[in-house]
Design a protein around this motif. Structure first.
Motif, PDB file in Angstrom:
ATOM      1  N   MET A  85      -5.851  -0.677  12.421  1.00 35.58           N
ATOM      2  CA  MET A  85      -6.104  -1.798  11.520  1.00 35.58           C
ATOM      3  C   MET A  85      -7.188  -1.397  10.528  1.00 35.58           C
ATOM      4  O   MET A  85      -8.198  -0.795  10.908  1.00 35.58           O
ATOM      5  CB  MET A  85      -6.569  -3.036  12.291  1.00 35.58           C
ATOM      6  N   THR A  86      -6.961  -1.717   9.252  1.00 37.02           N
ATOM      7  CA  THR A  86      -7.958  -1.449   8.212  1.00 37.02           C
ATOM      8  C   THR A  86      -8.319  -2.756   7.534  1.00 37.02           C
ATOM      9  O   THR A  86      -7.435  -3.520   7.128  1.00 37.02           O
ATOM     10  CB  THR A  86      -7.410  -0.458   7.170  1.00 37.02           C
ATOM     11  N   ARG A  87      -9.621  -2.996   7.409  1.00 37.78           N
ATOM     12  CA  ARG A  87     -10.094  -4.220   6.752  1.00 37.78           C
ATOM     13  C   ARG A  87     -11.223  -3.871   5.796  1.00 37.78           C
ATOM     14  O   ARG A  87     -12.175  -3.163   6.160  1.00 37.78           O
ATOM     15  CB  ARG A  87     -10.598  -5.246   7.771  1.00 37.78           C
ATOM     16  N   GLY A  88     -11.122  -4.344   4.572  1.00 37.82           N
ATOM     17  CA  GLY A  88     -12.155  -4.093   3.582  1.00 37.82           C
ATOM     18  C   GLY A  88     -13.277  -5.101   3.657  1.00 37.82           C
ATOM     19  O   GLY A  88     -13.195  -6.102   4.388  1.00 37.82           O
ATOM     20  N   THR A 109      -2.342   1.499   3.368  1.00 40.05           N
ATOM     21  CA  THR A 109      -1.741   2.825   3.230  1.00 40.05           C
ATOM     22  C   THR A 109      -0.766   2.890   2.059  1.00 40.05           C
ATOM     23  O   THR A 109      -0.303   3.969   1.691  1.00 40.05           O
ATOM     24  CB  THR A 109      -1.014   3.220   4.514  1.00 40.05           C
ATOM     25  N   TYR A 110      -0.429   1.739   1.473  1.00 40.98           N
ATOM     26  CA  TYR A 110       0.389   1.709   0.261  1.00 40.98           C
ATOM     27  C   TYR A 110      -0.457   1.845  -0.996  1.00 40.98           C
ATOM     28  O   TYR A 110       0.089   2.024  -2.083  1.00 40.98           O
ATOM     29  CB  TYR A 110       1.181   0.400   0.179  1.00 40.98           C
ATOM     30  N   ASP A 111      -1.766   1.723  -0.852  1.00 39.12           N
ATOM     31  CA  ASP A 111      -2.670   1.663  -1.998  1.00 39.12           C
ATOM     32  C   ASP A 111      -3.189   3.059  -2.337  1.00 39.12           C
ATOM     33  O   ASP A 111      -3.821   3.723  -1.510  1.00 39.12           O
ATOM     34  CB  ASP A 111      -3.847   0.730  -1.675  1.00 39.12           C
ATOM     35  N   GLY A 112      -2.921   3.486  -3.575  1.00 37.11           N
ATOM     36  CA  GLY A 112      -3.421   4.772  -4.030  1.00 37.11           C
ATOM     37  C   GLY A 112      -4.714   4.682  -4.797  1.00 37.11           C
ATOM     38  O   GLY A 112      -5.173   5.686  -5.360  1.00 37.11           O
ATOM     39  N   GLY A 113      -5.312   3.477  -4.837  1.00 39.50           N
ATOM     40  CA  GLY A 113      -6.583   3.293  -5.538  1.00 39.50           C
ATOM     41  C   GLY A 113      -7.753   3.853  -4.764  1.00 39.50           C
ATOM     42  O   GLY A 113      -7.604   4.416  -3.672  1.00 39.50           O
ATOM     43  N   PRO A 114      -8.966   3.672  -5.286  1.00 44.57           N
ATOM     44  CA  PRO A 114     -10.150   4.285  -4.648  1.00 44.57           C
ATOM     45  C   PRO A 114     -10.404   3.788  -3.236  1.00 44.57           C
ATOM     46  O   PRO A 114     -10.894   4.537  -2.388  1.00 44.57           O
ATOM     47  CB  PRO A 114     -11.292   3.910  -5.594  1.00 44.57           C
ATOM     48  N   PHE A 115     -10.090   2.517  -2.950  1.00 40.59           N
ATOM     49  CA  PHE A 115     -10.366   1.969  -1.622  1.00 40.59           C
ATOM     50  C   PHE A 115      -9.134   1.967  -0.715  1.00 40.59           C
ATOM     51  O   PHE A 115      -9.180   1.444   0.395  1.00 40.59           O
ATOM     52  CB  PHE A 115     -10.910   0.538  -1.740  1.00 40.59           C
ATOM     53  N   GLN A 149      -2.436  -6.712   5.791  1.00 39.09           N
ATOM     54  CA  GLN A 149      -2.676  -6.534   4.363  1.00 39.09           C
ATOM     55  C   GLN A 149      -1.735  -7.387   3.508  1.00 39.09           C
ATOM     56  O   GLN A 149      -1.789  -7.348   2.281  1.00 39.09           O
ATOM     57  CB  GLN A 149      -2.490  -5.054   3.980  1.00 39.09           C
ATOM     58  N   GLY A 150      -0.885  -8.171   4.155  1.00 42.03           N
ATOM     59  CA  GLY A 150      -0.002  -9.068   3.414  1.00 42.03           C
ATOM     60  C   GLY A 150       1.439  -8.628   3.344  1.00 42.03           C
ATOM     61  O   GLY A 150       2.273  -9.343   2.769  1.00 42.03           O
ATOM     62  N   TYR A 151       1.778  -7.482   3.916  1.00 39.95           N
ATOM     63  CA  TYR A 151       3.165  -7.017   3.908  1.00 39.95           C
ATOM     64  C   TYR A 151       3.895  -7.595   5.115  1.00 39.95           C
ATOM     65  O   TYR A 151       3.423  -7.484   6.242  1.00 39.95           O
ATOM     66  CB  TYR A 151       3.219  -5.491   3.941  1.00 39.95           C
ATOM     67  N   ASP A 152       5.040  -8.206   4.834  1.00 41.01           N
ATOM     68  CA  ASP A 152       5.741  -8.902   5.914  1.00 41.01           C
ATOM     69  C   ASP A 152       7.238  -8.829   5.669  1.00 41.01           C
ATOM     70  O   ASP A 152       7.741  -9.401   4.693  1.00 41.01           O
ATOM     71  CB  ASP A 152       5.280 -10.357   5.986  1.00 41.01           C
ATOM     72  N   ASP A 153       7.953  -8.129   6.538  1.00 43.39           N
ATOM     73  CA  ASP A 153       9.406  -8.033   6.404  1.00 43.39           C
ATOM     74  C   ASP A 153      10.121  -9.313   6.791  1.00 43.39           C
ATOM     75  O   ASP A 153      11.316  -9.460   6.537  1.00 43.39           O
ATOM     76  CB  ASP A 153       9.944  -6.891   7.281  1.00 43.39           C
ATOM     77  N   THR A 154       9.420 -10.228   7.423  1.00 45.11           N
ATOM     78  CA  THR A 154      10.050 -11.477   7.844  1.00 45.11           C
ATOM     79  C   THR A 154       9.961 -12.553   6.772  1.00 45.11           C
ATOM     80  O   THR A 154      10.523 -13.630   6.937  1.00 45.11           O
ATOM     81  CB  THR A 154       9.400 -12.012   9.132  1.00 45.11           C
ATOM     82  N   ARG A 155       9.274 -12.295   5.680  1.00 47.20           N
ATOM     83  CA  ARG A 155       9.086 -13.291   4.626  1.00 47.20           C
ATOM     84  C   ARG A 155       9.955 -12.949   3.426  1.00 47.20           C
ATOM     85  O   ARG A 155      10.290 -11.795   3.176  1.00 47.20           O
ATOM     86  CB  ARG A 155       7.618 -13.352   4.212  1.00 47.20           C
ATOM     87  N   SER A 156      10.322 -13.988   2.670  1.00 54.04           N
ATOM     88  CA  SER A 156      11.145 -13.798   1.494  1.00 54.04           C
ATOM     89  C   SER A 156      10.288 -13.354   0.310  1.00 54.04           C
ATOM     90  O   SER A 156       9.055 -13.427   0.335  1.00 54.04           O
ATOM     91  CB  SER A 156      11.858 -15.112   1.142  1.00 54.04           C
ATOM     92  N   PHE A 157      10.968 -12.905  -0.739  1.00 52.06           N
ATOM     93  CA  PHE A 157      10.256 -12.489  -1.946  1.00 52.06           C
ATOM     94  C   PHE A 157       9.464 -13.647  -2.544  1.00 52.06           C
ATOM     95  O   PHE A 157       8.337 -13.476  -3.009  1.00 52.06           O
ATOM     96  CB  PHE A 157      11.265 -11.958  -2.971  1.00 52.06           C
ATOM     97  N   TRP A 158      10.045 -14.846  -2.510  1.00 55.11           N
ATOM     98  CA  TRP A 158       9.365 -16.020  -3.072  1.00 55.11           C
ATOM     99  C   TRP A 158       8.081 -16.325  -2.308  1.00 55.11           C
ATOM    100  O   TRP A 158       7.061 -16.695  -2.892  1.00 55.11           O
ATOM    101  CB  TRP A 158      10.311 -17.215  -3.034  1.00 55.11           C
ATOM    102  N   ALA A 208     -11.091   7.529  -2.150  1.00 54.04           N
ATOM    103  CA  ALA A 208     -12.171   8.110  -2.953  1.00 54.04           C
ATOM    104  C   ALA A 208     -13.054   9.038  -2.121  1.00 54.04           C
ATOM    105  O   ALA A 208     -13.408  10.143  -2.565  1.00 54.04           O
ATOM    106  CB  ALA A 208     -13.002   6.985  -3.578  1.00 54.04           C
ATOM    107  N   MET A 209     -13.396   8.619  -0.896  1.00 51.02           N
ATOM    108  CA  MET A 209     -14.285   9.432  -0.071  1.00 51.02           C
ATOM    109  C   MET A 209     -13.575  10.671   0.475  1.00 51.02           C
ATOM    110  O   MET A 209     -14.165  11.765   0.528  1.00 51.02           O
ATOM    111  CB  MET A 209     -14.836   8.594   1.077  1.00 51.02           C
TER     112      MET A 209
END
Length: 284
Positions: A76-79, A35-41, A169-178, A140-141
């Protein structure tokens, strides 16, 4: 100093170039169903439509074990390249989803047509586990067929707070920037630190033996004479010392002339002492 400053500037520029290339190389090349992605998919358009229609949508950036208790609908969304539900959730997470559905919640999965739902979900209440084609509702659709968003609105509205699982999708508030940086960026940072360490070693650690200092030269009698003359001068005894030299060697015209001075300088005193020392050597 200018050479060192130039080296540090070159190193800083090199570090920026390396990290920039690493970030560019480690970035995901295609759009993803986030939902953060503004690309076609991406799914940003669907998320915004639901929010505009007053659906209580939020983004979940925590593991399911730390998810809020008020979840009404988990989405949940999975490509095609992300793998199915099994790659997104471990067995404990699947049990949490089952618990959510059994207590009245809803689980919605946007998956490729080839992916299958877990067999355990078949025993869950009907209408509480929904599946949709992930390719049909991406940005896109929906841009081509905006009315398709009404199907998702009808399925989600009125079922409580809706959370799109962005943790998968890889977003995690419990993880550091590194921790969320790509491995290529980690390697680039380690390489840059190694370069900096080598530069600091080069700037502070000599690689050749130090040049030996010349031993101090042996002092002769002139050094002793100069030292005593300075001592007499500081003690205001220069005139008395010169007068004594002149009395000792009355035939020396230069000493006699020095003895007439009321305030002899250090140079005069040293010269008088040198004359007296030479006379003493000649006439022990």
């Amino acid at each position: 100093m200018k050479r060192r400053a130039t080296e540090f500037i070159v190193l800083a520029v090199g570090m920026l170039v390396i990290v920039s290339f690493a970030i560019a190389g480690g970035a995901r090349p295609t759009s993803t169903p986030s939902t953060y992605d503004g690309g076609p998919f991406g799914y940003e358009l669907l998320y915004n439509v639901l929010a505009r229609e007053q659906v209580a949508v939020s983004r979940l950036r925590l593991p399911l074990g730390l998810a809020p208790r008020d979840i009404g609908v988990l989405v949940m969304t999975r490509g095609p390249l992300d793998g199915g539900i099994a790659s997104a959730y471990d067995p404990n997470d699947l049990k949490r989803i089952e618990t959510l559905v059994k207590r009245g919640g809803t689980f919605v999965a946007f998956l490729p047509s080839t992916d299958k739902m877990p067999k355990a979900f078949a025993a869950l209440p009907k209408g509480r586990v929904l599946r949709y084609d992930v390719m049909r509702y991406d940005n896109a659709m929906l841009a081509k067929h905006p009315r398709d968003a009404a199907t998702i609105y009808s399925a989600l509205a009125g079922r409580g707070p809706v959370y799109f699982d962005e943790h998968v999708q890889g977003y995690d508030d419990t993880r550091s920037f590194w921790s969320v940086l790509p491995p290529a960026v980690h390697d680039a940072c380690f390489l840059a630190l190694a370069m900096l360490l080598l530069l600091l070693i080069d700037a502070n650690a000599p690689f050749v033996p130090p040049v030996a200092l010349e031993p101090p030269s042996d002092r002769d009698s002139s050094a002793y004479i100069a030292s005593m003359a300075a001592l007499l001068r500081r003690g205001h005894a220069a005139r008395a010392a010169i007068a004594r030299f002149a009395r000792t060697y009355p035939r020396d015209e230069e000493l006699a002339r020095f003895a007439q001075l009321s305030n002899p300088s250090d140079a005069v005193l040293i010269r008088a002492a040198q004359i007296a020392a030479a006379r003493r050597k000649d006439h022990p």
